[in-house]
Design a protein around this motif. Sequence first.
Motif: not given
Length: 176
Positions: A25-35, A47-62
């Motif tokens: 769903n495009g949510q941001l994940m903590a980089l420190s917990q998901n290296t 995401g910013n690549g320093v403290s977080n990164f984003g997951l793919p967002n398939f909402q409304g997308r193929a």
Amino acid sequence: MSDPFLGEIKMFGGNFAPRGYSLCNGQLMALSQNTALFALLGTVYGGNGVSNFGLPNFQGRAPIHWGQGAGLQNVILGEAAGLEAVTLLTSNIPPHIHSLTVSSAGGTSSTPLANGYLGAAVDKDLNPINLYTTTSTAPVNLNTSVTGGGLPVENRSPYLAVSFIIALMGEFPSRN
């Protein structure tokens, strides 16, 4: 069932993410917990690549594979494009003319005539009269212009909504 690859995306029929997965769903994940997952995804999906990164967002997308097929435009990994609805403009519509040739002469037939014209439709008392005539007294071309209401048009193919999930744990994929 064997362990999934870390970052593996699956379709899932439920409305939740099973243990070890997260919804795409495009949510941001903590980089420190998901290296390890960050090592695979980077900031491709946000995401910013320093403290977080984003997951793919398939909402409304193929989903679509990245790259460039023969005769197709290049698609970049993580690129999100397209619209659910579009508004057609006159510049989107192929050029065309709606023309009608009419005569000011009174009609002589109630059915269309070969090589005929559309004649006057009602008399001075608004009584219906014959519409069609072969008399070509001062024929007039009535060309219409393209008009519209400017409302968006649905642009999606038929679809079935399911959940897309991404593995947060699993085997780190090797490149060979």
